[in-house]
Design an enzyme around this catalytic site. Structure first.
Site, mmCIF file in Angstrom:
data_model
loop_
_atom_site.group_PDB
_atom_site.id
_atom_site.type_symbol
_atom_site.label_atom_id
_atom_site.label_comp_id
_atom_site.label_asym_id
_atom_site.label_seq_id
_atom_site.Cartn_x
_atom_site.Cartn_y
_atom_site.Cartn_z
ATOM 1 N N ASN A 299 -5.356 1.313 -6.986
ATOM 2 C CA ASN A 299 -3.957 1.253 -7.423
ATOM 3 C C ASN A 299 -3.829 0.237 -8.550
ATOM 4 O O ASN A 299 -4.810 -0.398 -8.941
ATOM 5 C CB ASN A 299 -3.043 0.899 -6.247
ATOM 6 C CG ASN A 299 -3.457 -0.409 -5.612
ATOM 7 O OD1 ASN A 299 -3.360 -1.464 -6.229
ATOM 8 N ND2 ASN A 299 -3.959 -0.356 -4.384
ATOM 9 N N ASP B 219 -4.217 2.469 1.950
ATOM 10 C CA ASP B 219 -3.832 2.890 3.299
ATOM 11 C C ASP B 219 -4.794 3.949 3.839
ATOM 12 O O ASP B 219 -4.894 4.146 5.044
ATOM 13 C CB ASP B 219 -2.407 3.448 3.296
ATOM 14 C CG ASP B 219 -1.389 2.352 3.037
ATOM 15 O OD1 ASP B 219 -1.586 1.242 3.552
ATOM 16 O OD2 ASP B 219 -0.405 2.593 2.298
ATOM 17 N N LYS C 44 -23.040 12.026 -7.317
ATOM 18 C CA LYS C 44 -21.833 12.332 -8.089
ATOM 19 C C LYS C 44 -21.390 13.781 -7.817
ATOM 20 O O LYS C 44 -22.211 14.706 -7.886
ATOM 21 C CB LYS C 44 -22.146 12.141 -9.578
ATOM 22 C CG LYS C 44 -20.935 12.273 -10.445
ATOM 23 C CD LYS C 44 -21.275 12.055 -11.904
ATOM 24 C CE LYS C 44 -20.119 12.536 -12.755
ATOM 25 N NZ LYS C 44 -20.549 13.026 -14.045
ATOM 26 N N ASP D 160 -4.645 -1.833 9.248
ATOM 27 C CA ASP D 160 -3.615 -2.663 8.631
ATOM 28 C C ASP D 160 -3.967 -4.139 8.879
ATOM 29 O O ASP D 160 -3.866 -4.630 10.013
ATOM 30 C CB ASP D 160 -2.251 -2.309 9.231
ATOM 31 C CG ASP D 160 -1.123 -2.936 8.443
ATOM 32 O OD1 ASP D 160 -1.232 -4.134 8.094
ATOM 33 O OD2 ASP D 160 -0.130 -2.244 8.174
ATOM 34 N N ILE D 161 -4.378 -4.829 7.829
ATOM 35 C CA ILE D 161 -4.852 -6.215 7.966
ATOM 36 C C ILE D 161 -3.705 -7.128 8.420
ATOM 37 O O ILE D 161 -3.834 -7.929 9.336
ATOM 38 C CB ILE D 161 -5.437 -6.721 6.627
ATOM 39 C CG1 ILE D 161 -6.548 -5.778 6.158
ATOM 40 C CG2 ILE D 161 -5.941 -8.149 6.750
ATOM 41 C CD1 ILE D 161 -6.999 -6.009 4.721
ATOM 42 N N PHE E 167 4.113 -8.389 1.998
ATOM 43 C CA PHE E 167 4.789 -7.947 0.780
ATOM 44 C C PHE E 167 5.121 -6.469 0.933
ATOM 45 O O PHE E 167 4.377 -5.735 1.580
ATOM 46 C CB PHE E 167 3.898 -8.166 -0.449
ATOM 47 C CG PHE E 167 4.115 -9.502 -1.093
ATOM 48 C CD1 PHE E 167 3.701 -10.657 -0.453
ATOM 49 C CD2 PHE E 167 4.760 -9.607 -2.318
ATOM 50 C CE1 PHE E 167 3.920 -11.895 -1.033
ATOM 51 C CE2 PHE E 167 4.979 -10.839 -2.903
ATOM 52 C CZ PHE E 167 4.557 -11.988 -2.254
ATOM 53 N N LYS F 230 9.512 -2.850 7.996
ATOM 54 C CA LYS F 230 8.130 -3.354 8.018
ATOM 55 C C LYS F 230 8.038 -4.707 8.722
ATOM 56 O O LYS F 230 7.075 -4.987 9.420
ATOM 57 C CB LYS F 230 7.566 -3.476 6.593
ATOM 58 C CG LYS F 230 7.145 -2.126 6.039
ATOM 59 C CD LYS F 230 6.615 -2.196 4.628
ATOM 60 C CE LYS F 230 6.476 -0.775 4.091
ATOM 61 N NZ LYS F 230 6.102 -0.703 2.692
ATOM 62 N N LYS G 123 5.554 -4.430 11.851
ATOM 63 C CA LYS G 123 4.284 -5.173 11.789
ATOM 64 C C LYS G 123 4.372 -6.490 12.545
ATOM 65 O O LYS G 123 3.393 -7.235 12.611
ATOM 66 C CB LYS G 123 3.892 -5.438 10.332
ATOM 67 C CG LYS G 123 3.693 -4.159 9.515
ATOM 68 C CD LYS G 123 2.929 -4.417 8.245
ATOM 69 C CE LYS G 123 2.896 -3.171 7.387
ATOM 70 N NZ LYS G 123 1.717 -3.106 6.525
#
Ligand code: CTP
Length: 396
Positions: free
Chosen positions: A202, A271, A281, A298-299, A315, A329, A333
């Site tokens: 990302n 995720d 390849k 999920d850390i 965040f 969240k 969490k």
């Protein structure tokens, strides 16, 4: 550093020549530098050069005029730069068969090491185990750094530049509001391999996490930064662990979370990851292909679930419904605080120097208007410290 007594240990590494500049810079800042050289260090530089630059006698052998106990007592800090793989192993296991290792055992002053070795030697599990052990014994690590090495290889293992070591020392001398706090921070993106040349990732630049790490260091905190692949420079004085994918980030966080007072997850962790990365390849034969992905762990949620969880801050980067998604969240969490920001707007958020945050915690919220990520980091830490101290009062 005015009149600070720095006992500098030089061990057998080609980086020993950099110690000369290090001594000069430390003295420029007012430190008094005395030097112990190991027998191996004598193969790289001469005591005469060290003596001329430090303007102090140089010690090289165990049974010399000045008692090793006296040297150990003289030191306000011990700095081993460069610290070779062999010396780290000795220090980890309490050997005392030369002057430097003996003084390290005999001193009550804090010990800091600036490792220098070939990249493979640094990565070897034996060295990594020794480093883990040393950290448990409160030894501080500055570096190593990445780059081209004397042996021609490129990788992790170069001694931090003398200017960066001095900067790390200046940072560690800070007596800010966060003195005594240990922070663990994740930053940047992760990369999940599809095949040997392609990956899923990302646009996270890592800037927010790095800015928080630097701001916390300046406030006197001890900071460990677990970072995905980014193009930012290491922050001298921050213990930086470079990882590649979500699994490595999870493992690095779990290995360091036990000593953390505060955990801040700024990383944009993937995720999902390909269930199986292709070993060769992939060739374009079909008009459509399908990638089979599985969820990563999920850390942030895993840290929040720990029995002795640190104060956890997440965040949330959202393109819409910022408030409701962020609050969801926070609850889902089970974290202490969440900093939400809108992404997809030109100039702020991902890959930008600026950001704005809307921060939520169980009993309140606060908006931090658009500014540089560096300034935002300072403001966010202020908020975290306020909530953290109240949190301590209600959950002893
Ligand atoms: N996070 C994490 N480990 C993951 C995924 C996310 O630690 N595997 C952390 C991020 O560092 C960030 C927060 O969780 O602090 C983001 O929450 P998340 O729900 O994962 O956000 P998104 O990935 O944007 O999720 P969604 O698609 O549900 O909005």
């Amino acid at each position: 550093m005015n009149n600070k007594h720095i006992l500098l240990g030089i061990t057998g590494s080609i980086a020993a020549y950099k110690s000369i500049e290090l001594i000069r810079r430390l003295r420029e800042h007012g430190a008094i530098v005395r030097v112990i050289m190991t027998p191996a260090a004598l193969k790289f530089i001469t005591p005469l050069t060290v003596q001329a630059i430090s303007q102090q006698p140089v010690w090289t052998h165990l049974f010399e005029a000045m008692d090793h106990i006296e040297l150990a007592r003289w030191a306000d800090m011990m700095l081993i730069a460069p610290a070779s793989a062999d010396f780290l192993a000795k220090l980890a296991y309490g050997h005392a068969n030369d002057l430097l290792s003996t003084v390290c055992l005999a001193t009550t002053a804090p010990i800091t090491v600036a490792p220098a070795m070939n990249a493979q030697m640094w990565q070897s599990s034996a060295t990594q185990d020794n480093c883990q052990r040393l950290r448990q014994h409160q030894v501080t690590f500055w570096g190593p750094d990445k780059g081209i090495q004397a042996c021609g290889e490129t990788g992790m293992g170069r001694m931090l530049a003398p200017a960066d070591i001095v900067q790390a020392l200046l940072n560690s001398e800070q007596t800010g509001k966060m003195k005594g706090q240990t922070l663990l921070i994740t930053a940047g993106p992760t990369r999940e391999d599809i095949d040997p040349v392609r990956f899923i990732s990302n646009r996270s630049s890592g800037r927010m996490g790095y800015a928080i790490a630097e701001a916390a260091l300046k406030q006197g905190a001890t900071v460990t930064l677990v970072t995905g692949p980014v193009s930012l420079s290491q922050i001298p004085g921050v213990h930086t662990i470079s990882v590649y994918n979500a699994l490595e980030m999870f493992e690095a966080v779990m290995a360091h979370v036990a000593t953390a007072d505060i955990f801040i997850a700024t990383a944009a962790v993937a995720d999902y990851r390909p269930i199986q990365a292709a070993t060769q390849k992939m060739k374009k034969n079909d008009t459509h292909i399908q990638l089979n992905l599985e969820r990563t762990r999920d850390i942030l949620a895993a840290v929040a679930q720990l029995d002795k969880a640190p104060f956890t801050v997440g965040f949330a980067a959202e393109t819409e419904h910022l408030v409701s998604y962020a609050q969801e969240k926070l609850v889902k969490k089970n974290i202490n605080m969440i900093a939400a920001n809108i992404v997809g707007i030109e100039g702020i958020g991902f890959d930008s120097t600026d950001n704005s945050l809307h921060v939520f915690w169980d009993k309140g919220e606060h908006k931090l208007p658009r500014t540089s990520k560096k300034e935002l980091a300072v403001q966010l830490l202020e908020l975290i410290m306020q909530c953290h101290s109240k949190h301590h009062l209600i959950t002893p």
